[in-house]
Write a protein that holds these residues in place. Structure first.
Motif, PDB file in Angstrom:
ATOM      1  N   SER A  41       0.792  -1.233   0.000  1.00 54.67           N
ATOM      2  CA  SER A  41       0.000   0.000   0.000  1.00 54.67           C
ATOM      3  C   SER A  41       0.828   1.289   0.000  1.00 54.67           C
ATOM      4  CB  SER A  41      -0.981   0.001   1.176  1.00 54.67           C
ATOM      5  OG  SER A  41      -0.303  -0.065   2.409  1.00 54.67           O
ATOM      6  N   PRO A  42       1.938   1.426   0.755  1.00 58.55           N
ATOM      7  CA  PRO A  42       2.655   2.712   0.742  1.00 58.55           C
ATOM      8  C   PRO A  42       3.288   3.049  -0.600  1.00 58.55           C
ATOM      9  CG  PRO A  42       3.304   1.351   2.629  1.00 58.55           C
ATOM     10  CD  PRO A  42       2.562   0.473   1.686  1.00 58.55           C
ATOM     11  N   TYR A  43       3.479   2.049  -1.442  1.00 59.74           N
ATOM     12  CA  TYR A  43       4.184   2.263  -2.708  1.00 59.74           C
ATOM     13  C   TYR A  43       3.241   2.283  -3.906  1.00 59.74           C
ATOM     14  CZ  TYR A  43       7.397   0.556   0.792  1.00 59.74           C
ATOM     15  OH  TYR A  43       8.065   0.379   1.978  1.00 59.74           O
ATOM     16  N   LEU A  44       2.140   1.549  -3.815  1.00 60.89           N
ATOM     17  CA  LEU A  44       1.188   1.502  -4.925  1.00 60.89           C
ATOM     18  C   LEU A  44       0.151   2.617  -4.831  1.00 60.89           C
ATOM     19  CD1 LEU A  44      -0.005   0.062  -7.419  1.00 60.89           C
ATOM     20  CD2 LEU A  44      -1.328  -1.354  -5.839  1.00 60.89           C
ATOM     21  N   LEU A  45      -0.382   2.852  -3.644  1.00 62.26           N
ATOM     22  CA  LEU A  45      -1.496   3.794  -3.519  1.00 62.26           C
ATOM     23  C   LEU A  45      -1.161   5.209  -3.969  1.00 62.26           C
ATOM     24  CD1 LEU A  45      -3.137   2.536  -0.212  1.00 62.26           C
ATOM     25  CD2 LEU A  45      -3.704   1.979  -2.581  1.00 62.26           C
ATOM     26  N   GLU A  91       2.562  -8.932 -11.734  1.00 59.36           N
ATOM     27  CA  GLU A  91       3.650  -9.632 -11.072  1.00 59.36           C
ATOM     28  C   GLU A  91       4.721  -8.617 -10.697  1.00 59.36           C
ATOM     29  OE1 GLU A  91       4.696 -12.570 -13.914  1.00 59.36           O
ATOM     30  OE2 GLU A  91       3.139 -13.982 -13.280  1.00 59.36           O
ATOM     31  N   GLU A  92       5.163  -8.688  -9.452  1.00 62.52           N
ATOM     32  CA  GLU A  92       6.123  -7.714  -8.924  1.00 62.52           C
ATOM     33  C   GLU A  92       7.433  -8.430  -8.585  1.00 62.52           C
ATOM     34  OE1 GLU A  92       6.225  -4.190  -5.545  1.00 62.52           O
ATOM     35  OE2 GLU A  92       4.918  -5.922  -5.256  1.00 62.52           O
ATOM     36  N   LEU A 118       9.065  -2.554   5.789  1.00 58.48           N
ATOM     37  CA  LEU A 118      10.158  -2.496   4.823  1.00 58.48           C
ATOM     38  C   LEU A 118      11.089  -1.322   5.097  1.00 58.48           C
ATOM     39  CD1 LEU A 118       8.354  -3.370   1.456  1.00 58.48           C
ATOM     40  CD2 LEU A 118       9.698  -4.863   2.936  1.00 58.48           C
ATOM     41  N   GLU A 119      10.522  -0.215   5.587  1.00 59.02           N
ATOM     42  CA  GLU A 119      11.357   0.946   5.881  1.00 59.02           C
ATOM     43  C   GLU A 119      12.355   0.631   6.988  1.00 59.02           C
ATOM     44  OE1 GLU A 119      11.502   3.705   4.093  1.00 59.02           O
ATOM     45  OE2 GLU A 119      10.070   2.668   2.796  1.00 59.02           O
ATOM     46  N   THR A 120      11.920  -0.146   7.990  1.00 54.55           N
ATOM     47  CA  THR A 120      12.841  -0.539   9.059  1.00 54.55           C
ATOM     48  C   THR A 120      13.925  -1.459   8.517  1.00 54.55           C
ATOM     49  OG1 THR A 120      11.059  -0.372  10.682  1.00 54.55           O
ATOM     50  CG2 THR A 120      13.019  -1.581  11.344  1.00 54.55           C
ATOM     51  N   LEU A 121      13.536  -2.377   7.625  1.00 56.08           N
ATOM     52  CA  LEU A 121      14.540  -3.240   7.009  1.00 56.08           C
ATOM     53  C   LEU A 121      15.602  -2.414   6.281  1.00 56.08           C
ATOM     54  CD1 LEU A 121      12.635  -6.287   5.442  1.00 56.08           C
ATOM     55  CD2 LEU A 121      14.100  -6.257   7.457  1.00 56.08           C
ATOM     56  N   LEU A 122      15.167  -1.401   5.552  1.00 58.98           N
ATOM     57  CA  LEU A 122      16.115  -0.562   4.817  1.00 58.98           C
ATOM     58  C   LEU A 122      17.034   0.200   5.767  1.00 58.98           C
ATOM     59  CD1 LEU A 122      13.930   0.820   1.889  1.00 58.98           C
ATOM     60  CD2 LEU A 122      15.909  -0.695   1.727  1.00 58.98           C
ATOM     61  N   GLN A 123      16.489   0.624   6.895  1.00 58.29           N
ATOM     62  CA  GLN A 123      17.337   1.302   7.886  1.00 58.29           C
ATOM     63  C   GLN A 123      18.424   0.362   8.401  1.00 58.29           C
ATOM     64  OE1 GLN A 123      17.328   4.507   8.835  1.00 58.29           O
ATOM     65  NE2 GLN A 123      15.661   4.990   7.415  1.00 58.29           N
ATOM     66  N   LEU A 177      13.412  -6.822  -1.509  1.00 59.24           N
ATOM     67  CA  LEU A 177      12.310  -5.869  -1.527  1.00 59.24           C
ATOM     68  C   LEU A 177      11.457  -6.073  -2.770  1.00 59.24           C
ATOM     69  CD1 LEU A 177      14.276  -2.590  -0.699  1.00 59.24           C
ATOM     70  CD2 LEU A 177      12.955  -3.967   0.911  1.00 59.24           C
ATOM     71  N   PRO A 178      10.136  -5.850  -2.676  1.00 56.41           N
ATOM     72  CA  PRO A 178       9.312  -5.809  -3.891  1.00 56.41           C
ATOM     73  C   PRO A 178       9.732  -4.615  -4.751  1.00 56.41           C
ATOM     74  CG  PRO A 178       7.964  -6.013  -1.904  1.00 56.41           C
ATOM     75  CD  PRO A 178       9.340  -5.661  -1.458  1.00 56.41           C
ATOM     76  N   ALA A 179       9.583  -4.749  -6.050  1.00 55.52           N
ATOM     77  CA  ALA A 179      10.077  -3.732  -6.982  1.00 55.52           C
ATOM     78  C   ALA A 179       9.485  -2.351  -6.719  1.00 55.52           C
ATOM     79  CB  ALA A 179       9.782  -4.159  -8.415  1.00 55.52           C
ATOM     80  N   LEU A 180       8.184  -2.289  -6.372  1.00 51.87           N
ATOM     81  CA  LEU A 180       7.570  -0.984  -6.147  1.00 51.87           C
ATOM     82  C   LEU A 180       8.198  -0.253  -4.969  1.00 51.87           C
ATOM     83  CD1 LEU A 180       3.778  -1.725  -6.749  1.00 51.87           C
ATOM     84  CD2 LEU A 180       5.343  -0.457  -8.227  1.00 51.87           C
ATOM     85  N   ALA A 181       8.748  -0.992  -4.016  1.00 53.77           N
ATOM     86  CA  ALA A 181       9.396  -0.366  -2.862  1.00 53.77           C
ATOM     87  C   ALA A 181      10.765   0.179  -3.226  1.00 53.77           C
ATOM     88  CB  ALA A 181       9.524  -1.371  -1.723  1.00 53.77           C
ATOM     89  N   CYS A 182      11.241  -0.115  -4.437  1.00 51.37           N
ATOM     90  CA  CYS A 182      12.549   0.365  -4.885  1.00 51.37           C
ATOM     91  C   CYS A 182      12.413   1.513  -5.863  1.00 51.37           C
ATOM     92  CB  CYS A 182      13.334  -0.778  -5.549  1.00 51.37           C
ATOM     93  SG  CYS A 182      13.650  -2.164  -4.459  1.00 51.37           S
ATOM     94  N   GLY A 183      11.231   2.133  -5.929  1.00 49.85           N
ATOM     95  CA  GLY A 183      10.980   3.184  -6.909  1.00 49.85           C
ATOM     96  C   GLY A 183      11.906   4.370  -6.741  1.00 49.85           C
ATOM     97  N   GLY A 184      12.198   5.016  -7.853  1.00 52.03           N
ATOM     98  CA  GLY A 184      13.055   6.191  -7.809  1.00 52.03           C
ATOM     99  C   GLY A 184      14.524   5.832  -7.949  1.00 52.03           C
ATOM    100  N   GLU A 185      15.300   6.823  -8.331  1.00 51.08           N
ATOM    101  CA  GLU A 185      16.722   6.622  -8.545  1.00 51.08           C
ATOM    102  C   GLU A 185      17.466   6.656  -7.217  1.00 51.08           C
ATOM    103  OE1 GLU A 185      19.293   9.637 -10.660  1.00 51.08           O
ATOM    104  OE2 GLU A 185      18.911   8.219 -12.284  1.00 51.08           O
ATOM    105  N   THR A 186      18.404   5.745  -7.001  1.00 51.14           N
ATOM    106  CA  THR A 186      19.187   5.719  -5.767  1.00 51.14           C
ATOM    107  C   THR A 186      20.168   6.885  -5.759  1.00 51.14           C
ATOM    108  OG1 THR A 186      19.021   3.307  -5.671  1.00 51.14           O
ATOM    109  CG2 THR A 186      20.730   4.348  -4.326  1.00 51.14           C
ATOM    110  N   PRO A 187      20.135   7.745  -4.736  1.00 51.97           N
ATOM    111  CA  PRO A 187      21.083   8.871  -4.678  1.00 51.97           C
ATOM    112  C   PRO A 187      22.524   8.364  -4.625  1.00 51.97           C
ATOM    113  CG  PRO A 187      19.292   9.138  -3.093  1.00 51.97           C
ATOM    114  CD  PRO A 187      19.180   7.754  -3.630  1.00 51.97           C
ATOM    115  N   PRO A 188      23.454   9.092  -5.234  1.00 53.15           N
ATOM    116  CA  PRO A 188      24.853   8.639  -5.251  1.00 53.15           C
ATOM    117  C   PRO A 188      25.445   8.457  -3.858  1.00 53.15           C
ATOM    118  CG  PRO A 188      24.495  10.421  -6.824  1.00 53.15           C
ATOM    119  CD  PRO A 188      23.251  10.326  -6.001  1.00 53.15           C
TER     120      PRO A 188
END
Length: 350
Positions: free
Chosen positions: A102-106, A162-163, A227-232, A243-254
Motif C-alpha cells: 500500500s505505501p508504494y502503490l497507492l 507480477e512484482e 520495509l522501511e525498518t529493514l532498509l534502515q 524488496l518488492p520492486a515498487l518499494a525500490c521506486g526512484g533513482e538511488t542517490p549517489p
C-alpha cells in the motif's frame, strides 16, 4: 426480527462490548441490550454469552451471525441496485491492502482514481493478509489487494500484476562487486526478514528457493515490522534484504548507503491480485478500480495479460466520464523515472 435487530447483533459481535456497540448504533445501552435479548427470546437460542467481564459468541450465535452478515449485504445490495440505476459506479468502496504494497502503490493511483471515478468514495484499509481475509469474511471490506493465493470457494481473485523482488545491500558489501546477483549468491547471504505475520517473509524464502534461516545466532532477532525498518538496518550495515520492486521506486542517490539491484532469477516475483467475495453485488466497481490501478503501473512490474487495462482518455473523454463515474478524498484507516524492468521480469516475459 428486523434489520435494526440484525445491525445490533453485528455491532455487538464486532465490538464485544454493549456500550461501544450501543454507541456505534446510536442508541442507548439498555435499548440495544433489550432488543438483543428480545431477539434471542424470539429465536429461542442464546446468541451471546454474557459475563461481568466479557461478551462471547455462542456456537449457535456464530452460525446466526454468518447469515446476518449475508442479510445485511443483500440489504445493502438493494440500495446499491437502486443507486446503480442512476450511476453504476457511485457509492463507497472499501479496499484493503497489505502493508508491503500500500505505501508504494497507492500514491500512484489515488489521483487517477479521483479523476476517473469521481463518484466512488474510496476507503483504504492497511492490514496484514490474515486480517484482511477475516475482514472479507465479515463483510468489513469489499476487496483486498493481496500477494498470496486464496482457496476459499466464496472468494474470487482478479490477478493484476507480477512484482519482481530486488536485492538491497550496503554500498560497501561483497555483493557490490558482482555484475549479477544469482541464487548461489543469495544462498551465502544472511537475509534480513520481516517479522512473523507478514506474507512477504515466506514469499521471499519460497520464490528464491532458500531454506528457512535458523532462529539463532547474531542476526536471528533482527526481524522488522516494516520495509522501511529493514532498509534502515541495511543502511546501518546489518545485512541485506529482498524488496518488492515498487518499494525500490526512484533513482538511488549517489551518496545513499544502500544499493538496490534486480535479481536474475526467473521466479523471483510475487503476484498481486484483487480478492473479493463472489456475492459482492458491485463487481463493476471493482473492475473499474482494477482497470485504473493497472493503467498506472510502472515499468518495474509486469501487468498480467488477462489483467484489465484502460487507455488514458483524452480531455473530452475525461469530461464525459466525470459525469458517469466518483472519489471523494480517500480515507486512510489506519523528477526521476521509475526503475527499469528487472531481469526477473524479462525472464518471465521470455
Amino acid at each position: 426480527m428486523n434489520l435494526r435487530d440484525i445491525k445490533y447483533i453485528l455491532a455487538l459481535a464486532e465490538t464485544r462490548h454493549f456500550g461501544r456497540a450501543a454507541e456505534r448504533s446510536f442508541v442507548s445501552q439498555p435499548t440495544l441490550s433489550g432488543q438483543i435479548r428480545k431477539l434471542e427470546l424470539e429465536l429461542g437460542v442464546t446468541i451471546f454469552e454474557r459475563t461481568n467481564r466479557s461478551v462471547e459468541i455462542t456456537p449457535t450465535g456464530q452460525l446466526i451471525l454468518q447469515h446476518a452478515r449475508l442479510l445485511m449485504e443483500q440489504a445493502d445490495a438493494i440500495e446499491q441496485v437502486a443507486r446503480a440505476h442512476q450511476d453504476p459506479l457511485a457509492g463507497p468502496l472499501r479496499i484493503g491492502a497489505i502493508p508491503t504494497l500500500s505505501p508504494y502503490l497507492l500514491p500512484l493511483i489515488l489521483l487517477p482514481l479521483r479523476q476517473r471515478l469521481p463518484q466512488i468514495k474510496l476507503v483504504l484499509i492497511e492490514e496484514i493478509t490474515e486480517t484482511l481475509l477475516k475482514r472479507l469474511e465479515h463483510h468489513e471490506v469489499e476487496a483486498a489487494l493481496l500477494a498470496t493465493p486464496v482457496s476459499e470457494p466464496e472468494l474470487v481473485a482478479r490477478p493484476l500484476f507480477e512484482e519482481p523482488f530486488w536485492l538491497a545491500h550496503p554500498r560497501q558489501h561483497p555483493l557490490g562487486d558482482k555484475p549479477e546477483i544469482t541464487k548461489a549468491d543469495l544462498e551465502d547471504t544472511e537475509l534480513l526478514l520481516l517479522s512473523d505475520g507478514h506474507c512477504l517473509t515466506h514469499q521471499v524464502m519460497e520464490v528464491c528457493r532458500l531454506a528457512e534461516r535458523p532462529r539463532s545466532g547474531e542476526m536471528a532477532d533482527l526481524r522488522a515490522s516494516s520495509l522501511e525498518t529493514l532498509l534502515q538496518l541495511v543502511g546501518a550495515g546489518f545485512g541485506c534484504t529482498l524488496l518488492p520492486a515498487l518499494a525500490c521506486g526512484g533513482e538511488t542517490p549517489p551518496d545513499s548507503p544502500i544499493i538496490r539491484r534486480p535479481l536474475y532469477l526467473p521466479d523471483a516475483y510475487r503476484r498481486i491480485s484483487l480478492v473479493s467475495r463472489r456475492s459482492f453485488p458491485r463487481q463493476q466497481a471493482l473492475d473499474a478500480f482494477a482497470e485504473v490501478l493497472v493503467s498506472q503501473l510502472p515499468d518495474s512490474v509486469r501487468a498480467l495479460p488477462n489483467a484489465p487495462v484502460v487507455a488514458v482518455p483524452d480531455a473530452d473523454e475525461t469530461t464525459r466520464s466525470a459525469t458517469s463515474v466518483s472519489a471523494t478524498s480517500p480515507v486512510l484507516v489506519d523528477g526521476a523515472p521509475p526503475p527499469a524492468a528487472s531481469a526477473s521480469t524479462k525472464a518471465a516475459d521470455a
